[in-house]
Enzyme design. Structure first.
Site, PDB file in Angstrom:
ATOM      1  N   SER A  38      -8.179   1.139  -5.193  1.00 54.86           N
ATOM      2  CA  SER A  38      -7.393   2.231  -4.614  1.00 54.86           C
ATOM      3  C   SER A  38      -6.649   2.999  -5.696  1.00 54.86           C
ATOM      4  O   SER A  38      -5.891   2.415  -6.481  1.00 54.86           O
ATOM      5  CB  SER A  38      -6.383   1.660  -3.616  1.00 54.86           C
ATOM      6  OG  SER A  38      -5.426   2.647  -3.325  1.00 54.86           O
ATOM      7  N   HIS A  64     -11.259   4.173  -3.230  1.00 51.69           N
ATOM      8  CA  HIS A  64     -10.409   4.235  -2.034  1.00 51.69           C
ATOM      9  C   HIS A  64      -9.280   5.235  -2.282  1.00 51.69           C
ATOM     10  O   HIS A  64      -8.575   5.151  -3.293  1.00 51.69           O
ATOM     11  CB  HIS A  64      -9.850   2.844  -1.749  1.00 51.69           C
ATOM     12  CG  HIS A  64      -9.075   2.718  -0.482  1.00 51.69           C
ATOM     13  ND1 HIS A  64      -9.668   2.530   0.750  1.00 51.69           N
ATOM     14  CD2 HIS A  64      -7.739   2.748  -0.243  1.00 51.69           C
ATOM     15  CE1 HIS A  64      -8.741   2.446   1.693  1.00 51.69           C
ATOM     16  NE2 HIS A  64      -7.552   2.579   1.121  1.00 51.69           N
ATOM     17  N   ASP A 111      -5.892   6.888  -0.658  1.00 52.20           N
ATOM     18  CA  ASP A 111      -4.854   6.734   0.364  1.00 52.20           C
ATOM     19  C   ASP A 111      -4.106   8.045   0.564  1.00 52.20           C
ATOM     20  O   ASP A 111      -3.365   8.491  -0.313  1.00 52.20           O
ATOM     21  CB  ASP A 111      -3.875   5.637  -0.070  1.00 52.20           C
ATOM     22  CG  ASP A 111      -4.516   4.266   0.020  1.00 52.20           C
ATOM     23  OD1 ASP A 111      -4.939   3.890   1.119  1.00 52.20           O
ATOM     24  OD2 ASP A 111      -4.592   3.575  -1.013  1.00 52.20           O
ATOM     25  N   MET A 125      -1.244   9.915   2.416  1.00 46.28           N
ATOM     26  CA  MET A 125       0.012   9.609   3.119  1.00 46.28           C
ATOM     27  C   MET A 125       0.796  10.894   3.341  1.00 46.28           C
ATOM     28  O   MET A 125       0.896  11.730   2.426  1.00 46.28           O
ATOM     29  CB  MET A 125       0.844   8.635   2.301  1.00 46.28           C
ATOM     30  CG  MET A 125       0.112   7.345   1.975  1.00 46.28           C
ATOM     31  SD  MET A 125       1.201   6.182   1.157  1.00 46.28           S
ATOM     32  CE  MET A 125       0.067   4.839   0.831  1.00 46.28           C
ATOM     33  N   HIS A 149      -8.641   7.027   3.376  1.00 45.48           N
ATOM     34  CA  HIS A 149      -7.816   6.304   4.354  1.00 45.48           C
ATOM     35  C   HIS A 149      -6.640   7.201   4.723  1.00 45.48           C
ATOM     36  O   HIS A 149      -5.711   7.380   3.926  1.00 45.48           O
ATOM     37  CB  HIS A 149      -7.353   4.988   3.708  1.00 45.48           C
ATOM     38  CG  HIS A 149      -6.429   4.168   4.549  1.00 45.48           C
ATOM     39  ND1 HIS A 149      -5.717   3.091   4.047  1.00 45.48           N
ATOM     40  CD2 HIS A 149      -6.099   4.244   5.857  1.00 45.48           C
ATOM     41  CE1 HIS A 149      -4.993   2.558   5.011  1.00 45.48           C
ATOM     42  NE2 HIS A 149      -5.196   3.245   6.123  1.00 45.48           N
ATOM     43  N   MET A 190      -3.396   7.916   6.332  1.00 44.60           N
ATOM     44  CA  MET A 190      -2.177   7.349   6.932  1.00 44.60           C
ATOM     45  C   MET A 190      -1.298   8.527   7.322  1.00 44.60           C
ATOM     46  O   MET A 190      -0.302   8.841   6.657  1.00 44.60           O
ATOM     47  CB  MET A 190      -1.491   6.415   5.931  1.00 44.60           C
ATOM     48  CG  MET A 190      -2.176   5.057   5.853  1.00 44.60           C
ATOM     49  SD  MET A 190      -1.771   4.174   4.341  1.00 44.60           S
ATOM     50  CE  MET A 190      -2.928   4.935   3.230  1.00 44.60           C
ATOM     51  N   MET A 229      -5.393  -3.494   8.141  1.00 48.16           N
ATOM     52  CA  MET A 229      -4.288  -3.490   7.173  1.00 48.16           C
ATOM     53  C   MET A 229      -3.684  -4.894   7.118  1.00 48.16           C
ATOM     54  O   MET A 229      -3.321  -5.458   8.143  1.00 48.16           O
ATOM     55  CB  MET A 229      -3.194  -2.494   7.576  1.00 48.16           C
ATOM     56  CG  MET A 229      -3.572  -1.045   7.486  1.00 48.16           C
ATOM     57  SD  MET A 229      -3.367  -0.163   5.908  1.00 48.16           S
ATOM     58  CE  MET A 229      -2.538  -1.189   4.796  1.00 48.16           C
ATOM     59  N   PHE A 241       2.743   1.570   0.839  1.00 50.45           N
ATOM     60  CA  PHE A 241       2.998   1.270  -0.577  1.00 50.45           C
ATOM     61  C   PHE A 241       2.003   0.238  -1.092  1.00 50.45           C
ATOM     62  O   PHE A 241       1.556  -0.626  -0.334  1.00 50.45           O
ATOM     63  CB  PHE A 241       4.421   0.715  -0.752  1.00 50.45           C
ATOM     64  CG  PHE A 241       5.467   1.666  -0.235  1.00 50.45           C
ATOM     65  CD1 PHE A 241       5.911   2.727  -1.025  1.00 50.45           C
ATOM     66  CD2 PHE A 241       5.971   1.526   1.049  1.00 50.45           C
ATOM     67  CE1 PHE A 241       6.844   3.630  -0.537  1.00 50.45           C
ATOM     68  CE2 PHE A 241       6.913   2.426   1.543  1.00 50.45           C
ATOM     69  CZ  PHE A 241       7.354   3.479   0.752  1.00 50.45           C
ATOM     70  N   GLY A 299       1.168  -2.947  -3.868  1.00 52.31           N
ATOM     71  CA  GLY A 299       1.895  -4.052  -4.470  1.00 52.31           C
ATOM     72  C   GLY A 299       2.637  -4.964  -3.505  1.00 52.31           C
ATOM     73  O   GLY A 299       3.479  -5.750  -3.937  1.00 52.31           O
ATOM     74  N   ASP A 319      -7.226  -4.268   3.591  1.00 54.44           N
ATOM     75  CA  ASP A 319      -6.444  -3.376   2.730  1.00 54.44           C
ATOM     76  C   ASP A 319      -4.997  -3.848   2.676  1.00 54.44           C
ATOM     77  O   ASP A 319      -4.283  -3.811   3.679  1.00 54.44           O
ATOM     78  CB  ASP A 319      -6.533  -1.950   3.304  1.00 54.44           C
ATOM     79  CG  ASP A 319      -5.896  -0.915   2.393  1.00 54.44           C
ATOM     80  OD1 ASP A 319      -5.362  -1.278   1.334  1.00 54.44           O
ATOM     81  OD2 ASP A 319      -5.945   0.281   2.769  1.00 54.44           O
ATOM     82  N   GLY A 320      -4.597  -4.286   1.480  1.00 54.45           N
ATOM     83  CA  GLY A 320      -3.206  -4.687   1.263  1.00 54.45           C
ATOM     84  C   GLY A 320      -3.095  -6.094   0.732  1.00 54.45           C
ATOM     85  O   GLY A 320      -3.472  -7.054   1.411  1.00 54.45           O
ATOM     86  N   GLY A 321      -2.619  -6.207  -0.502  1.00 56.66           N
ATOM     87  CA  GLY A 321      -2.354  -7.528  -1.066  1.00 56.66           C
ATOM     88  C   GLY A 321      -3.595  -8.325  -1.441  1.00 56.66           C
ATOM     89  O   GLY A 321      -3.540  -9.550  -1.531  1.00 56.66           O
ATOM     90  N   GLY A 339      -5.655  -2.338  -4.918  1.00 54.52           N
ATOM     91  CA  GLY A 339      -4.853  -1.351  -5.633  1.00 54.52           C
ATOM     92  C   GLY A 339      -4.225  -1.936  -6.874  1.00 54.52           C
ATOM     93  O   GLY A 339      -4.780  -1.859  -7.979  1.00 54.52           O
ATOM     94  N   SER A 340      -3.050  -2.548  -6.707  1.00 53.98           N
ATOM     95  CA  SER A 340      -2.309  -3.027  -7.868  1.00 53.98           C
ATOM     96  C   SER A 340      -3.069  -4.101  -8.645  1.00 53.98           C
ATOM     97  O   SER A 340      -3.013  -4.127  -9.875  1.00 53.98           O
ATOM     98  CB  SER A 340      -0.928  -3.547  -7.449  1.00 53.98           C
ATOM     99  OG  SER A 340      -1.054  -4.406  -6.347  1.00 53.98           O
TER     100      SER A 340
HETATM  101  C1  DX5 Z   1      -1.262   0.756   1.363  1.00 58.93           C
HETATM  102  C2  DX5 Z   1      -2.618   1.341   1.069  1.00 58.93           C
HETATM  103  C3  DX5 Z   1      -3.474   0.504   0.199  1.00 58.93           C
HETATM  104  C4  DX5 Z   1      -2.888   0.196  -1.162  1.00 58.93           C
HETATM  105  C5  DX5 Z   1      -3.163  -1.250  -1.402  1.00 58.93           C
HETATM  106  O1  DX5 Z   1      -0.657   1.394   2.416  1.00 58.93           O
HETATM  107  O2  DX5 Z   1      -3.368   1.594   2.264  1.00 58.93           O
HETATM  108  O3  DX5 Z   1      -4.785   1.007   0.062  1.00 58.93           O
HETATM  109  O4  DX5 Z   1      -3.429   0.946  -2.213  1.00 58.93           O
HETATM  110  O5  DX5 Z   1      -2.504  -1.628  -2.547  1.00 58.93           O
HETATM  111  P1  DX5 Z   1      -2.405  -3.158  -2.983  1.00 58.93           P
HETATM  112  O6  DX5 Z   1      -3.815  -3.627  -3.232  1.00 58.93           O
HETATM  113  O7  DX5 Z   1      -1.570  -3.105  -4.211  1.00 58.93           O
HETATM  114  O8  DX5 Z   1      -1.761  -3.916  -1.855  1.00 58.93           O
HETATM  115 ZN    ZN Z   2      -5.607   2.151   1.952  1.00 63.84          ZN
END
Ligand code: DX5
Ligand code: ZN
Length: 240
Positions: free
Chosen positions: A15, A40, A42, A44, A73, A75, A144, A150, A152, A182-184, A204-205
């Site tokens: 991401s 990916h 995001d 927002m 994605h 949001m 999710m 966010f 991380g 998606d997430g963590g 992502g992170s």
């Molecule tokens: C969060 C996003 C994710 C984000 C995931 O709202 O939808 O795509 O980039 O980031 P990590 O992998 O760091 O949780």
């Molecule tokens: Zn995402």
């Protein structure tokens, strides 16, 4: 008779949210160079989530910079107002949130008629049953595993149960959508995501903070496959 299909390759979708926004062109190049499968993106809007990122121009500017599928994605509130612009910008998958759209079936069909693949996303507090009627009409379900907004954050393990339930529903109903988490997602959580039958791993992170991004993806892929081997159960179908 239960058939066990050969294991499919996981799809890693780094991401851009966790990358340097002043140099997104290089970030896309880094995803490709490291062996990422999708990019990916995001989107927002500061309303559906308390953060702002970018719009369709960013997608169209990045489109010629990579041959990888672009996985958008949304949001945002009122995603129906945005899908034509993102399809026109070259998005391959356009995923919107079930919580942001009443007429999700209509929107999924609209996305398809615009030439993109529709996806539906659910936040951690939304049950998978909310989208049961929509499953035949989407190419991707994004679960999710953190509250969106966010990068991380830490994965909420209970969300993975929804992936397993979706994989069961997919097999029982002969459907072929991909399941994205998606997430963590990181070296520690990839095993559980694999065991929960996820197909697409948004990262992502964990990707952008890795000293060696290619090695991070290689290791994540190996961990995913090791966790899936011997898992048994009905193999989830994949679209081709
Ligand atoms: C969060 C996003 C994710 C984000 C995931 O709202 O939808 O795509 O980039 O980031 P990590 O992998 O760091 O949780
Ligand atoms: Zn995402």
């Amino acid at each position: 008779m239960i058939l066990y299909a050969p294991m499919e390759e996981p799809i890693f979708a780094p991401s851009l949210l966790s990358s340097d926004f002043s140099d997104l062109r290089s970030s896309v190049g880094a995803i490709e160079a490291a062996g990422g499968d999708w990019v990916h993106l995001d989107v927002m809007d500061g309303r559906f989530v308390p953060n702002l990122t970018f719009g369709p121009k960013m997608v169209s500017d990045l489109r010629p910079r990579t041959g990888l599928p672009m996985d958008v994605h949304l949001m945002t509130v009122e995603p129906e107002r945005l899908v034509a612009a993102f399809a026109g910008a070259g998005a391959d998958y356009i995923t919107f949130h079930a919580e942001a759209c009443v007429h999700a079936h209509r929107l999924a069909e609209d996305i398809r008629s615009l030439g993109a693949k529709p996806g539906i996303a659910i936040v951690p507090s939304t049950p998978a049953s909310l989208i049961a009627e929509l499953l035949p009409f989407v190419d991707l379900v994004l679960v999710m595993t953190v509250d969106p907004g966010f990068g991380g954050q830490s994965l909420i393990p209970a969300c993975l149960d929804k992936c397993s339930a979706l994989a069961r529903a997919r097999a029982e109903r002969g459907l072929s959508f991909l399941i994205s988490v998606d997430g963590g997602i990181n070296a520690e959580t990839i095993r559980a995501a694999s065991a929960a039958w996820a197909d697409v791993l948004v990262m992502g992170s964990a990707f952008f903070s890795a000293a060696d991004q290619a090695a991070a993806l290689r290791e994540a892929r190996a961990t995913f496959k090791a966790a899936r081997t011997g898992q048994g159960g009905p193999a989830p179908a994949r679209p081709h």
